[in-house]
Design a protein around this motif. Structure first.
Motif, mmCIF file in Angstrom:
data_model
loop_
_atom_site.group_PDB
_atom_site.id
_atom_site.type_symbol
_atom_site.label_atom_id
_atom_site.label_comp_id
_atom_site.label_asym_id
_atom_site.label_seq_id
_atom_site.Cartn_x
_atom_site.Cartn_y
_atom_site.Cartn_z
ATOM 1 N N ALA A 192 5.752 -8.517 7.460
ATOM 2 C CA ALA A 192 4.712 -8.232 6.467
ATOM 3 C C ALA A 192 5.018 -6.945 5.706
ATOM 4 O O ALA A 192 5.636 -6.021 6.234
ATOM 5 C CB ALA A 192 3.360 -8.115 7.163
ATOM 6 N N HIS A 232 2.618 -4.323 3.799
ATOM 7 C CA HIS A 232 1.226 -3.976 3.557
ATOM 8 C C HIS A 232 1.095 -3.012 2.374
ATOM 9 O O HIS A 232 2.075 -2.639 1.738
ATOM 10 C CB HIS A 232 0.627 -3.337 4.814
ATOM 11 C CG HIS A 232 0.800 -4.158 6.053
ATOM 12 N ND1 HIS A 232 0.554 -5.506 6.087
ATOM 13 C CD2 HIS A 232 1.217 -3.817 7.322
ATOM 14 C CE1 HIS A 232 0.787 -5.970 7.314
ATOM 15 N NE2 HIS A 232 1.190 -4.970 8.067
ATOM 16 N N ARG A 233 -0.136 -2.615 2.089
ATOM 17 C CA ARG A 233 -0.428 -1.602 1.087
ATOM 18 C C ARG A 233 -1.313 -0.528 1.727
ATOM 19 O O ARG A 233 -2.184 -0.837 2.546
ATOM 20 C CB ARG A 233 -1.148 -2.206 -0.132
ATOM 21 C CG ARG A 233 -0.320 -3.238 -0.888
ATOM 22 C CD ARG A 233 0.875 -2.600 -1.553
ATOM 23 N NE ARG A 233 1.625 -3.533 -2.392
ATOM 24 C CZ ARG A 233 2.679 -4.225 -1.996
ATOM 25 N NH1 ARG A 233 3.104 -4.116 -0.738
ATOM 26 N NH2 ARG A 233 3.321 -5.018 -2.835
ATOM 27 N N PRO A 288 -4.641 -10.609 9.485
ATOM 28 C CA PRO A 288 -4.513 -11.186 8.144
ATOM 29 C C PRO A 288 -3.912 -12.581 8.191
ATOM 30 O O PRO A 288 -3.172 -12.930 9.118
ATOM 31 C CB PRO A 288 -3.571 -10.205 7.432
ATOM 32 C CG PRO A 288 -2.792 -9.557 8.527
ATOM 33 C CD PRO A 288 -3.729 -9.469 9.691
ATOM 34 N N VAL A 310 -7.230 -10.614 3.908
ATOM 35 C CA VAL A 310 -6.649 -9.294 4.132
ATOM 36 C C VAL A 310 -7.467 -8.555 5.183
ATOM 37 O O VAL A 310 -8.704 -8.594 5.159
ATOM 38 C CB VAL A 310 -6.630 -8.486 2.813
ATOM 39 C CG1 VAL A 310 -6.095 -7.079 3.050
ATOM 40 C CG2 VAL A 310 -5.791 -9.205 1.769
ATOM 41 N N HIS A 354 -0.258 -10.331 -2.352
ATOM 42 C CA HIS A 354 0.060 -8.971 -2.796
ATOM 43 C C HIS A 354 -0.394 -8.750 -4.248
ATOM 44 O O HIS A 354 -0.914 -7.695 -4.593
ATOM 45 C CB HIS A 354 1.562 -8.718 -2.681
ATOM 46 C CG HIS A 354 2.076 -8.781 -1.278
ATOM 47 N ND1 HIS A 354 2.308 -9.973 -0.625
ATOM 48 C CD2 HIS A 354 2.381 -7.787 -0.396
ATOM 49 C CE1 HIS A 354 2.749 -9.717 0.598
ATOM 50 N NE2 HIS A 354 2.807 -8.406 0.760
ATOM 51 N N ALA A 395 5.494 -3.536 7.836
ATOM 52 C CA ALA A 395 4.877 -3.658 9.156
ATOM 53 C C ALA A 395 5.728 -2.926 10.192
ATOM 54 O O ALA A 395 6.953 -3.021 10.197
ATOM 55 C CB ALA A 395 4.734 -5.122 9.530
ATOM 56 N N VAL A 448 -5.413 1.081 5.363
ATOM 57 C CA VAL A 448 -4.235 0.220 5.337
ATOM 58 C C VAL A 448 -4.700 -1.203 5.082
ATOM 59 O O VAL A 448 -5.491 -1.757 5.856
ATOM 60 C CB VAL A 448 -3.452 0.291 6.659
ATOM 61 C CG1 VAL A 448 -2.245 -0.654 6.608
ATOM 62 C CG2 VAL A 448 -2.996 1.710 6.948
ATOM 63 N N ARG A 499 -3.730 -4.706 5.291
ATOM 64 C CA ARG A 499 -2.704 -5.516 5.952
ATOM 65 C C ARG A 499 -2.687 -6.926 5.356
ATOM 66 O O ARG A 499 -3.715 -7.603 5.309
ATOM 67 C CB ARG A 499 -2.946 -5.559 7.454
ATOM 68 C CG ARG A 499 -2.683 -4.207 8.125
ATOM 69 C CD ARG A 499 -2.725 -4.300 9.638
ATOM 70 N NE ARG A 499 -4.089 -4.422 10.143
ATOM 71 C CZ ARG A 499 -4.534 -5.406 10.903
ATOM 72 N NH1 ARG A 499 -3.731 -6.417 11.239
ATOM 73 N NH2 ARG A 499 -5.791 -5.413 11.315
ATOM 74 N N ILE A 500 -1.492 -7.344 4.934
ATOM 75 C CA ILE A 500 -1.303 -8.613 4.238
ATOM 76 C C ILE A 500 -0.363 -9.477 5.076
ATOM 77 O O ILE A 500 0.632 -8.981 5.627
ATOM 78 C CB ILE A 500 -0.711 -8.380 2.830
ATOM 79 C CG1 ILE A 500 -1.584 -7.384 2.057
ATOM 80 C CG2 ILE A 500 -0.572 -9.688 2.071
ATOM 81 C CD1 ILE A 500 -0.969 -6.920 0.753
ATOM 82 N N SER A 557 6.994 -7.350 -1.325
ATOM 83 C CA SER A 557 6.142 -8.345 -0.675
ATOM 84 C C SER A 557 6.834 -9.035 0.496
ATOM 85 O O SER A 557 6.161 -9.717 1.278
ATOM 86 C CB SER A 557 5.656 -9.386 -1.687
ATOM 87 O OG SER A 557 6.729 -9.978 -2.379
#
Length: 368
Positions: free
Chosen positions: A230, A232-233, A263, A268, A289, A315, A326, A328-329, A351
């Motif tokens: 993953a 994330h952002r 997620p 998300v 994303h 990740a 955070v 998490r995607i 992504s």
């Protein structure tokens, strides 16, 4: 196979990569901090010459700092590397995040397809470094669109009969990297039998194009245990907590609840100050994303996704100390990556997190 060829002139590591593990660092501030702890003669200083303590003290631009970087690189090539020509290098990396066997070689850009967007400022900086150094110090990881099993079998077969590796080192994440120099040139035919996707190194490929090169250093691999993790952002410096984020996202019509859920596609998980929020994304064909950046960050919070308040985070990497939340995607499946390529599309930048990656600095290459 016209786009895959031997490294005409290069340098092979003798022992350990000089300095800290350059692949640990992404954000400029982390690079600056690592360089401040070093002795100056490191590969990290070569790759980021304008972020060294000396360059910062003198207020040097990247262009002004490049002569010192070239001098440092020259010293490193004499002391930490040996020169070699016509390199075809079987490469094996094993670690907690997978295992890949591939061929380290030069790859023509005509055989490489981007699958992710890039940050223009990062591309411009890397292009300037490549041109200023006249040397490639790290490899992009490239995956064939088909017949990957054939490539893996060929590389593992070559390694079985190759004897001890020329390079063997363990990185900071516990991955063991082994390189055999001047392997069978027949491997190039297998490695170049199909077009290649950029698994890791979209910015390196774009920088090579911007620098006017016709090729770059690449590890062509298909496994056997190549993984997509993953990406994330992270929200930083916003001062926003769980309550404020919930209100902002609900105001744009999103369903938000407090729950300890992982997620998934279209969902998300947001960690902030000991609380986990779950945000249900709209039903759309866009990648998660893209929805996160355009809807949750830009529209709901009024923040520029390219600005200082949003950072990508693979990740497993440490969360920044100044993180507010955070986002998490879920990982993107390989099938979606291949479908995007087949349709001629691009995924959002940062992504996909393919692992394990090649380590920078094991083999250096003259510009093609």
């Amino acid at each position: 196979m016209s786009w895959v060829r031997a490294i005409r002139s290069g340098w092979v590591l003798r022992g350990e990569v000089p300095g800290p593990d350059v692949d640990e660092f992404a954000e400029p501030e982390r690079v600056v901090a690592a360089l401040a702890r070093g002795n100056g003669r490191t590969l990290l200083a070569v790759q980021h010459p304008h972020r060294t303590p000396a360059a910062l003290a003198e207020g040097l631009t990247l262009d002004q700092a490049l002569p010192a970087a070239r001098a440092t690189l020259s010293v490193l090539r004499r002391t930490a590397y040996r020169q070699a020509d016509n390199i075809v290098a079987p490469y094996l990396v094993d670690g907690p995040d997978g295992s890949v066997a591939g061929v380290l070689c030069m790859v023509g850009l005509d055989g490489v397809a981007h699958v992710e967007e890039v940050y223009p400022q990062v591309v411009a900086e890397r292009a300037a470094v490549i041109s200023g150094l006249g040397c490639l110090t790290s490899a992009a990881m490239l995956v064939p669109v088909r017949d990957g099993d054939r490539l893996t079998a060929a590389v593992l077969g070559a390694i079985e009969t190759a004897g001890p590796p020329d390079v063997s080192t363990v990185d900071s994440g516990g991955r063991r990297h082994r390189v055999w120099v001047n392997g069978d040139a027949d491997l190039l035919e297998v490695a170049g039998a199909a077009p290649l996707l950029v698994a890791d190194g979209n910015h390196r490929v774009a920088a090579a194009l911007e620098a006017g090169l016709d090729g770059l250093l690449g590890l062509v691999t298909a496994g056997p245990r190549l993984r997509i993790g993953a990406f994330h952002r992270v929200l930083v410096g916003t001062g926003l907590g769980a309550a404020a984020l919930t209100r902002a996202w609900q105001d744009v019509g999103l369903t938000v609840r407090r729950a300890a859920e992982e997620p998934a596609r279209g969902r998300v998980a947001v960690d902030c100050a000991g609380t986990t929020l779950v945000v249900e994304l709209p039903d759309t064909t866009a990648f998660d994303h893209e929805v996160v950046e355009s809807l949750l960050v830009h529209r709901a919070l009024g923040l520029d996704p390219e600005g200082p308040h949003l950072r990508p985070l693979p990740a497993g990497r440490p969360v920044p100390d100044d993180a507010d939340a955070v986002l998490r995607i879920a990982p993107v499946p390989m099938a979606d990556v291949l479908a995007t390529h087949a349709a001629g599309g691009r995924m959002p930048r940062k992504s996909t997190f393919f692992t394990p990656k090649p380590r920078s600095g094991l083999v250096l290459a003259d510009l093609p």
